[in-house]
Every structure is written in structure tokens, then in C-alpha cells.
Scaffold this active site. Sequence first.
Site, short mmCIF file in Angstrom:
data_model
loop_
_atom_site.label_atom_id
_atom_site.label_comp_id
_atom_site.label_asym_id
_atom_site.label_seq_id
_atom_site.Cartn_x
_atom_site.Cartn_y
_atom_site.Cartn_z
N GLY A 1 0.83 -1.20 0.00
CA GLY A 1 0.00 0.00 0.00
C GLY A 1 0.86 1.24 0.00
O GLY A 1 2.09 1.16 0.13
N CYS B 1 5.71 -5.79 1.55
CA CYS B 1 5.99 -4.37 1.33
C CYS B 1 5.50 -3.53 2.52
O CYS B 1 6.06 -3.62 3.60
CB CYS B 1 5.39 -3.90 0.01
SG CYS B 1 6.17 -2.40 -0.65
N LEU B 2 4.45 -2.74 2.37
CA LEU B 2 3.92 -1.99 3.51
C LEU B 2 3.54 -2.94 4.63
O LEU B 2 3.75 -2.64 5.81
CB LEU B 2 2.71 -1.16 3.08
CG LEU B 2 2.01 -0.37 4.19
CD1 LEU B 2 2.93 0.69 4.77
CD2 LEU B 2 0.71 0.26 3.67
N TYR C 1 10.05 3.35 2.30
CA TYR C 1 10.41 3.16 3.70
C TYR C 1 11.00 1.79 3.94
O TYR C 1 10.67 0.83 3.24
CB TYR C 1 9.17 3.36 4.59
CG TYR C 1 8.64 4.77 4.54
CD1 TYR C 1 9.02 5.71 5.49
CD2 TYR C 1 7.78 5.17 3.52
CE1 TYR C 1 8.55 7.01 5.44
CE2 TYR C 1 7.31 6.48 3.46
CZ TYR C 1 7.70 7.40 4.42
OH TYR C 1 7.25 8.69 4.36
N HIS D 1 8.41 -7.64 -3.78
CA HIS D 1 7.12 -8.17 -4.25
C HIS D 1 7.30 -9.57 -4.82
O HIS D 1 7.72 -9.73 -5.97
CB HIS D 1 6.52 -7.24 -5.30
CG HIS D 1 5.88 -6.02 -4.72
ND1 HIS D 1 4.57 -5.99 -4.32
CD2 HIS D 1 6.39 -4.80 -4.43
CE1 HIS D 1 4.29 -4.80 -3.82
NE2 HIS D 1 5.38 -4.06 -3.88
N GLU E 1 5.08 -11.59 -5.84
CA GLU E 1 4.15 -11.87 -6.94
C GLU E 1 4.72 -11.47 -8.29
O GLU E 1 4.17 -11.83 -9.33
CB GLU E 1 2.81 -11.18 -6.69
CG GLU E 1 2.81 -9.69 -6.89
CD GLU E 1 3.38 -8.90 -5.73
OE1 GLU E 1 3.43 -7.66 -5.81
OE2 GLU E 1 3.79 -9.52 -4.72
#
Length: 361
Positions: free
Chosen positions: A217, A244-245, A289, A329, A331
Site C-alpha cells: 500500500g 511491502c507496507l 520506507y 514483491h 508476486e
Amino acid sequence: MKGSLYLKSGECFEGEWLTAVPEQHIQGEIVFFTGMTGYQEVLTDPSYKDQIIVFTYPLIGNYGINQEDFESKIPHVAGVIVYESHEAAYHYEAKWTLKEYLQKWNIPMLGRVDTRALVKKIRNEGTMPALLTAEKHAEKLIRLNTDLGYKVRSVSGTEAKMYGDGDFHIVLIDFGYKKSILSSLLERNCRVTAVPFDTPAKEIEKFHPDGILLSNGPGDPKELAGLMPDLNKLLRRYPTLGICLGHQLAALSFGGNTQKLAFGHRGANHPIKDIKTNSVLMSSQNHSYVVEEKSLRGTGFNVRFYHLHDGSIEGLTHQDYPVQTVQFHPESNPGPADGEYIFDEFIELIKTNNGRIFAYA
């Protein structure tokens, strides 16, 4: 017609509008993506919400836009900057040219920009607010909406939705998830319930999940500090994968800390070291981040993955709970498929911990 890109640092880069001239100023954080392909996935990745994306590869758009490779139903970028974009689309699956697709959604594309010089500026001074405009001397208009929590709200679903009918029930907490993450779970015999990002833990418990996935996100993970108590409960209770987030939020929920990189990682060619397998994989990335390694003391997290360019943390495992996270990621859309085994490990984590569901603290 000529157009201009103004940076918060004071520089102005000129180019030509490749789409219709925008009726108003376009503002956003300027970032760059280093992949040669994958622009369709980038445009529709919710993690790029309200960002102005610079494509470093000099020719973008030659294979057009198809009907299959969207990561969400709409594009999320605020604007696009390229050196050159093809008017035609040379691929049998193409339904639109890049220009046609952006024009459909009123997203401006500025071309003939010196993208090499622009990216060097971002690398030297970091990502920053920027403004796309047809006006001259508009640099004083630059503002940046810092309500990043609202950005997550704007890309998250508003109600629970169910997909598939597999044997493993996964609750996907939607901070702005990519379609490819959902597809990766469905391909592995899962049924998935996607829930809004702020769904309380007690409501998620009612779905009786076998596992939890914290999605990718946009924005600063600390803007979601109010969610940490519930996330901590869920991670202590169910096998969990954070992406990720979601990786950053998992670390924060156990007391870790995050910090912003100067210009982030965005591309499809980032090398990652897997400590567990002692191997290197290429990864697709999109984030600003990272988790601070020194902040992990006392959290129970161990580092499993490192970024080989800057040494930043790219994934964690917990020593007491069935939790694993990755900053990249797995995916792999766009990008290499090297990290897809992370989803297989997640399913094995669920199988191994079947029935080991802890009560809330």
C-alpha cells in the site's frame, strides 16, 4: 505544446505534453522506476497513489496496454514523465496505446524530458514534492498532501469480499493490494477474504482464517499507528505474511521502527540475499520506507533478507510466532519470478501451524 515540471528544490524541467494539456496543476511526490517493461503494472499499482512517476528507460509504451495485466481497476499515479512514448502499440494483446489509456483517465504524460538529468537530481537530493503544469513560473504553487493515512483509505476496499473456494482460508488485509497477490493465493488452493485496512481484529477473527496476509500500500507506515495494537494481536494469533507496507507494519506492531530512504527502491532488478538458503534472487520493488535493523532488538524478529545494493532489510521471520515478511514483491508483476516461493512457504507455514491458534493477550 510545452509543459514544465517544477521540483521542490527549485529546478524546472521542460518537455512536451504527449496527452492533452492538463486543465489544472498536477501535484505529487516525484519518484522513478528503473524497469525496462512493466509500465502497465506500475500505473495501476495502488502503492503509487498520487505519485509522479519517471520512467528511466528511454522508450515507454511500445507494447501498449492489454486487458490482463492491470494490478487494480484504475491507475493511481498522478502523472507520468518519459523521454519518448510510442504512438502505436506493437503487441497482439494490446487494446490501447499508452497515450490512449492515460488520456482515458485524465492522467497527464510529459515527454521529451531529460530523464537522465532528472533522475540524477532525485538520486542526489531524494524524492520530493513536484508539480506538472502548462504555466511558467509556477514553482511557488508546490504543495504536497501529507495525509498518507488517507491515501491508504482511498485505495483500500470498503467492505469484505470473498474469492475462490480453496482449502486454506486467508484474510487479506487490504492496504491497497495488487491483483497479482490475490492471484498468487488463489493459484495455491486458497480462498481469500479481502477486508478493509481498518477492520478490527475481533471482526477478522469471525472469519476463522487459517492465515493473514498484510498487503502492500502507499505512504508512511507510521501514519497507521492506530492499527498497531490490533495488528499485533493478529500476528500473535495467526500465521502471517507481510508484503511491502505489510512488512513494515508487522515490524512496527512488535515495537520496531521504520525510516524513509532518500529515493526508495522502484524497479524490477533489485538483488536480494536470502540468508536461509544462502542464495541471491532478483526482485521487483516499490517502496520508500525500510525497517531499521537496530530497532528489531527485543521484537523477536530475525532478518532473513538483505538488499545487496544498500544493505537494507528486505524480509523478516519471527522466532516465537509463525510470521514472515518481505519488503520486495514476490508476486513479481512486473519483474522476475524468483521470489514466488515466498507464497509456497506461507502455505507450508499454515500447514505446520494448523491448530496452533493462540488466544488474544
